[in-house]
Design an enzyme around this catalytic site. Structure first.
Site, PDB file in Angstrom:
ATOM      1  CG  PHE A  29      -6.259  -2.562   6.856  1.00  0.00           C
ATOM      2  CD1 PHE A  29      -7.184  -1.522   6.847  1.00  0.00           C
ATOM      3  CD2 PHE A  29      -5.868  -3.108   5.630  1.00  0.00           C
ATOM      4  CE1 PHE A  29      -7.712  -1.028   5.647  1.00  0.00           C
ATOM      5  CE2 PHE A  29      -6.389  -2.615   4.429  1.00  0.00           C
ATOM      6  CZ  PHE A  29      -7.305  -1.576   4.447  1.00  0.00           C
ATOM      7  CG  ASP A  36      -4.745 -10.338   6.015  1.00  0.00           C
ATOM      8  OD1 ASP A  36      -3.936 -10.422   5.078  1.00  0.00           O
ATOM      9  OD2 ASP A  36      -5.548  -9.385   6.143  1.00  0.00           O
ATOM     10  CE  LYS A  86      -1.064  -3.989   0.761  1.00  0.00           C
ATOM     11  NZ  LYS A  86      -2.055  -4.277   1.779  1.00  0.00           N
TER      12      LYS A  86
HETATM   13  C1  LIG Z   1      -3.486  -4.165   1.982  1.00  0.00           C
HETATM   14  C2  LIG Z   1      -4.081  -5.172   2.882  1.00  0.00           C
HETATM   15  C3  LIG Z   1      -5.347  -5.717   2.638  1.00  0.00           C
HETATM   16  C4  LIG Z   1      -6.235  -5.223   1.532  1.00  0.00           C
HETATM   17  O1  LIG Z   1      -5.706  -5.487   0.274  1.00  0.00           O
HETATM   18  P1  LIG Z   1      -6.330  -4.725  -1.002  1.00  0.00           P
HETATM   19  O2  LIG Z   1      -5.616  -5.374  -2.162  1.00  0.00           O
HETATM   20  O3  LIG Z   1      -6.026  -3.282  -0.841  1.00  0.00           O
HETATM   21  O4  LIG Z   1      -7.780  -4.999  -1.009  1.00  0.00           O
HETATM   22  C5  LIG Z   1      -5.801  -6.714   3.476  1.00  0.00           C
HETATM   23  N1  LIG Z   1      -5.062  -7.160   4.496  1.00  0.00           N
HETATM   24  C6  LIG Z   1      -3.842  -6.665   4.758  1.00  0.00           C
HETATM   25  C7  LIG Z   1      -3.057  -7.222   5.895  1.00  0.00           C
HETATM   26  C8  LIG Z   1      -3.316  -5.655   3.975  1.00  0.00           C
HETATM   27  O5  LIG Z   1      -2.119  -5.132   4.262  1.00  0.00           O
END
Ligand SMILES: *Cc1c(COP(=O)(O)O)cnc(C)c1O
Length: 404
Positions: free
Chosen positions: A139, A226, A255
């Site tokens: 994701f 990521d 986050k």
């Molecule tokens: C939540 C998340 C995203 C997206 O972040 P947003 O601030 O909602 O755009 C991308 N990568 C990972 C691993 C995430 O957990």
């Protein structure tokens, strides 16, 4: 009510778009790892706004700092210098061992920037149709490019045509990666979460991370990790990949970086730090004074209060207590994760546990249909971890005892 949603999901409010399956709860305030709803009901926050509220709620050091910042200046513009950009960037460079940072406001933006970096890295060396390796169950966000990189058909459905130039492989399988890229001169980067979050809390193994690092070096690809969800101290190190003793070339963050103030960042090492030139990338809100102050103070407080150590210790305790109670029960498949990023996989979909836990005073989420996810604030105490177990375990056991 939308028939596709679980029974507890209320109809959307009349004026906001119907994008979320919400619980019938509105939180009004919090203190530490505790929050209260508008009816005065108290909850233990096992979700932390989805791994966002690093310092919990109403932190006594963060709140005055943000109040001070708001009274001074909230937003200026990247037309001018923002001194705390340099300060936060220097700190992220120190913690990561990388060299330069670009600031934005969300996770998908950080990933979007990473994807642009990878493509330009390719173009700069004459690759006109660069391709990026991504993973099953990944994701990376919900923009058109990041949802194309995401490995979940539900996230992609209805938004085609997807962005091209992605090669998808399974996690923790070096032969599959080698095979999928063999003889392909267009590959420019490998992109993954060190621990997949939304995909169900699936960690990349340390030896796999080292193998991918070596392959990226050999083939001159960018290693892009990521760390939007698993980073910022959650696993007990600043960044989850550090458990494997490697460094990425590109690392998107968001986050937990601002403890609730929207902020994102892309941290890059020497191979990727100078790809963007003036005019290549930018964003209005990125690096604004309020977000930068939140980032600077979050990292300062995490260090002062020893929150990495706390995440590791309390996470171990929480995991051990859950394992003791749950592993071996029919219907419990696995407990995964590290530090305060834990997933309990059940043998059948368990989305309704979100409502049952909330009723019992505990906020959690369920991801990938059958994985109970805990990503609480990193200030969680051992005693509060025991309280999570005391609420959660009986609910899981009762659920398992019911026939599906
Ligand atoms: C939540 C998340 C995203 C997206 O972040 P947003 O601030 O909602 O755009 C991308 N990568 C990972 C691993 C995430 O957990």
């Amino acid at each position: 009510m939308n028939a596709a949603l679980p029974a507890f999901v209320e109809a959307a409010s009349p004026h906001t778009m119907n994008t979320y399956g919400r619980l019938p709860i509105a939180l009004s305030h919090g203190q530490g790892v505790w929050v209260w709803d508008t009816n005065g009901k108290k909850y233990l926050d096992g979700l932390g706004g989805i791994a966002v509220n690093t310092l919990g709620h109403n932190h006594p050091k963060l709140v005055p700092a943000l109040q001070d910042q708001i009274a001074k200046i909230i937003h200026s513009s990247n037309y001018y210098h923002v001194p705390n950009q340099e300060k936060l960037a220097a700190k992220l460079v120190e913690l990561s061992g990388l060299t330069n940072v670009f600031f934005c406001s969300t996770g998908l933006e950080a990933n979007e920037a990473a994807l642009k970096l990878a493509r330009k890295f390719g173009h700069d060396k004459g690759i006109e149709r660069p391709e990026i390796v991504v993973y099953e169950k990944a994701f990376h966000g919900r923009s058109i490019a990041t949802l194309s990189a995401t490995g979940n058909p539900k996230v992609q459905a209805g938004f085609g045509p997807l962005v091209e130039g992605f090669i998808r492989v399974p996690i923790n399988h070096i032969d599959a990666l080698e095979k999928a890229t063999q003889g392909n001169p267009n590959v420019v980067a490998v992109f993954f979460e060190a621990i997949q979050g939304e995909g169900g809390v699936h960690p990349m193994h340390a030896d796999y991370l080292r193998q991918v690092r070596a392959l990226c070096d050999k083939r001159d690809w960018l290693l892009m990790i990521d760390e939007v969800q698993c980073g910022m101290g959650r696993t007990g190190k600043w960044f989850a990949h550090q458990w494997a003793g490697i460094k990425p070339d590109v690392m998107p963050l968001a986050k937990g970086l601002g403890s609730g103030v929207p902020i994102g960042a892309v941290v890059a090492g020497p191979k990727a730090a100078h790809i963007f030139q003036p005019g290549n990338h930018g964003t209005t809100f990125g690096g604004n004074p309020l977000a930068m102050r939140a980032g600077v103070e979050t990292l300062r407080i995490m260090e002062e209060d020893g929150l990495l150590e706390n995440a590791a210790q309390v996470g171990d305790l929480l995991r051990a207590a859950l394992a003791h109670e749950l592993l071996g029960l029919a219907g419990v498949k696995e407990i995964r994760g590290q530090g305060l990023m834990l997933g309990i996989e059940l043998a059948r979909p368990c989305g309704e546990l979100v409502k049952r836990c909330a009723d019992a005073g505990l906020l959690i989420s369920v991801t990938a249909d059958s994985v109970i996810r805990l990503v609480p604030p990193l200030i969680l105490s051992a005693q509060e971890a025991q309280q999570i177990v005391a609420i959660l375990v009986p609910i899981i056991k009762a659920f398992l005892a019911e026939s599906p």
